[in-house]
Write a protein that holds these residues in place. Structure first.
Motif, PDB file in Angstrom:
ATOM      1  N   LEU A 134       2.269   9.739   7.450  1.00 55.70           N
ATOM      2  CA  LEU A 134       2.958   8.179   8.095  1.00 55.70           C
ATOM      3  C   LEU A 134       3.185   6.527   7.929  1.00 55.70           C
ATOM      4  O   LEU A 134       3.829   6.114   8.285  1.00 55.70           O
ATOM      5  CB  LEU A 134       2.094   7.879   9.282  1.00 55.70           C
ATOM      6  N   ALA A 135       2.413   6.595   7.175  1.00 55.77           N
ATOM      7  CA  ALA A 135       2.363   5.194   6.371  1.00 55.77           C
ATOM      8  C   ALA A 135       3.752   4.491   5.938  1.00 55.77           C
ATOM      9  O   ALA A 135       4.015   4.003   5.184  1.00 55.77           O
ATOM     10  CB  ALA A 135       0.940   4.949   5.274  1.00 55.77           C
ATOM     11  N   LEU A 136       3.895   6.066   5.426  1.00 51.34           N
ATOM     12  CA  LEU A 136       4.574   5.957   3.690  1.00 51.34           C
ATOM     13  C   LEU A 136       6.324   5.480   5.429  1.00 51.34           C
ATOM     14  O   LEU A 136       7.660   5.390   4.983  1.00 51.34           O
ATOM     15  CB  LEU A 136       5.353   7.513   3.205  1.00 51.34           C
ATOM     16  N   ILE A 137       6.615   6.487   5.948  1.00 51.75           N
ATOM     17  CA  ILE A 137       7.029   6.780   7.161  1.00 51.75           C
ATOM     18  C   ILE A 137       7.555   5.019   7.809  1.00 51.75           C
ATOM     19  O   ILE A 137       8.994   4.938   8.256  1.00 51.75           O
ATOM     20  CB  ILE A 137       7.107   7.668   8.904  1.00 51.75           C
ATOM     21  N   GLY A 138       6.650   4.294   8.125  1.00 59.67           N
ATOM     22  CA  GLY A 138       6.969   2.981   8.446  1.00 59.67           C
ATOM     23  C   GLY A 138       6.958   1.638   7.608  1.00 59.67           C
ATOM     24  O   GLY A 138       7.208   1.317   7.889  1.00 59.67           O
ATOM     25  N   LEU A 139       7.818   2.723   6.061  1.00 58.50           N
ATOM     26  CA  LEU A 139       7.632   1.459   4.974  1.00 58.50           C
ATOM     27  C   LEU A 139       9.268   0.646   5.603  1.00 58.50           C
ATOM     28  O   LEU A 139       8.541  -0.846   4.968  1.00 58.50           O
ATOM     29  CB  LEU A 139       8.178   2.035   3.225  1.00 58.50           C
TER      30      LEU A 139
END
Length: 398
Positions: free
Chosen positions: A384-389
């Motif tokens: 999820l953190a990468l999706i929100g990058l």
């Protein structure tokens, strides 16, 4: 000037961050995570199952929710430094009180109060570090990491305090261990209280205005799942080590390695904290803790446990450091404390959910399955953190 000389000079100027970080050592390392060391003794002495044992950590996490939510509103009326100091004093009283009685209602209340105090320290401390290093932006990020890494000192110290007491006096001596932790907490709080009282500046002012959260929601959800996942490991790993038949001395060594990993993590991640996008730092820290959580589940040996605690410790408090960096870059300085507090509210809800779910799994399917549960949550958090990058990058460019 050589890079080594620069690092030495920087480390000397990081003493205020270290001093404030002792507040995290008390509120998180001693007051919260020491319970993982005392859980086996309290469970045996008080005849608890894993759900009951997990419920005390949930009480602490619920106190953290109350503290985080109340801080969000209190910071509109009082300075972060005032709430930070109050939180430390409340935590000391709560830790000492935990050793005075053994009934579940009393213990639940003390764990709740410790959670409130910890939330006030954790939420306000990041803003105080930012205020202290406002004119030294090259140091601010690693100083933020060093503040949160103060938890490692508390984790290591709790192992050195608790385990010898239980080993020498037996499980019924758990109240003595809590009283000893309270004394250590009182001594360790002197420096952070003095340091917080010296800080001035806009980031230590009363917060004002509504927060603009555009682009930050994926990171907030990832932080929530990280909280759900990491707390499973921290609640049950020492009990899992004991279940493998390993000695208390080995457990103390593993716990010390974990705390040491936390303490040195800002220097391991120094370049990342300086140069990486905060969303990438969050994803990477989730992934490193994921590896640490999976190792003992797959390889139940002494070397794998030591490597597990080292990995987990090195990544665990980089997650809140990445969130603090994100808030510093996305919000105005007079909203830093309020922004970090909002993320702390989300984090606190995750911490409340994790131990109960993991305790139910441990009672029904064993502690190893509960470690799998925590690791799965950390994997989703990293994704999820990468999706929100992209959204975070757009927000920081505005």
């Amino acid at each position: 000037m050589s890079s080594n000389a620069t690092i030495i000079r920087s480390n000397l100027s990081l003493l205020p961050a270290f001093g404030l970080g002792l507040g995290v050592a008390v509120s998180v390392g001693l007051a919260r995570f020491a319970y993982a060391l005392l859980l086996p003794a309290m469970r045996e002495s008080l005849n608890w199952n894993y759900v009951a044992a997990g419920s005390l950590n949930t009480a602490n996490a619920l106190g953290y929710i109350v503290g985080a939510v109340s801080a969000y509103f209190l910071l509109q009326k009082i300075r972060p430094s005032q709430l930070f100091i109050t939180g430390l004093l409340l935590t000391i009283v709560a830790v000492l009180a935990t050793g005075l009685r053994s009934d579940l209602l009393w213990l639940t209340a003390t764990r709740l109060l410790a959670g409130i105090g910890a939330a006030w320290v954790f939420a306000c401390g990041g803003a105080l570090v930012a205020a202290r290093y406002h004119a030294h932006q090259t140091l601010r990020r690693v100083a933020t990491g060093l503040f949160f890494a103060g938890a490692g000192i508390g984790i290591a110290a709790s192992g050195l305090v608790v385990n010898p007491i239980i080993a020498m006096l037996g499980n019924p001596a758990w109240p003595t261990a809590w009283l000893a932790l309270g004394v250590v907490a009182a001594i360790a709080s002197v420096w952070p209280i003095l340091e917080a009282s010296r800080i001035a500046g806009e980031a230590n002012a009363v917060s004002s205005g509504a927060l603009n959260l555009r682009g930050l929601m994926p990171s907030m959800l990832a932080y929530f799942l990280f909280a759900c996942g990491y707390i499973v490991y921290m609640t049950f790993i020492f009990a899992w080590i004991q279940a493998q038949g390993l000695s208390w001395k080995f457990g103390t060594a593993a716990w010390f390695v974990l705390g040491s990993g936390v303490a040195v993590s800002p220097f391991i991640w120094r370049r990342a904290l300086d140069m990486w996008n905060p969303a990438v730092i969050l994803a990477a820290s989730c992934f490193v803790t994921l590896l640490g959580a999976l190792l003992p589940a797959f390889f139940a040996s002494a070397p794998s446990i030591i490597l597990s605690t080292a990995l987990f410790g090195s990544g665990m408090f980089i997650a809140p450091s990445s969130v603090a960096v994100l808030v510093h870059r996305a919000l105005e300085s007079n909203q830093w404390a309020k922004g970090i507090t909002l993320f702390t509210v989300v984090f606190s809800f995750g911490q409340a959910i994790g131990p109960i779910g993991a305790g139910w799994i441990a009672d029904s399917a064993g502690l190893t399955r509960s470690l799998y549960f925590g690791a799965a949550l950390l994997a989703v958090a990293s994704g999820l953190a990468l999706i929100g990058l992209r959204r975070v990058s757009e927000r920081m460019q505005d």
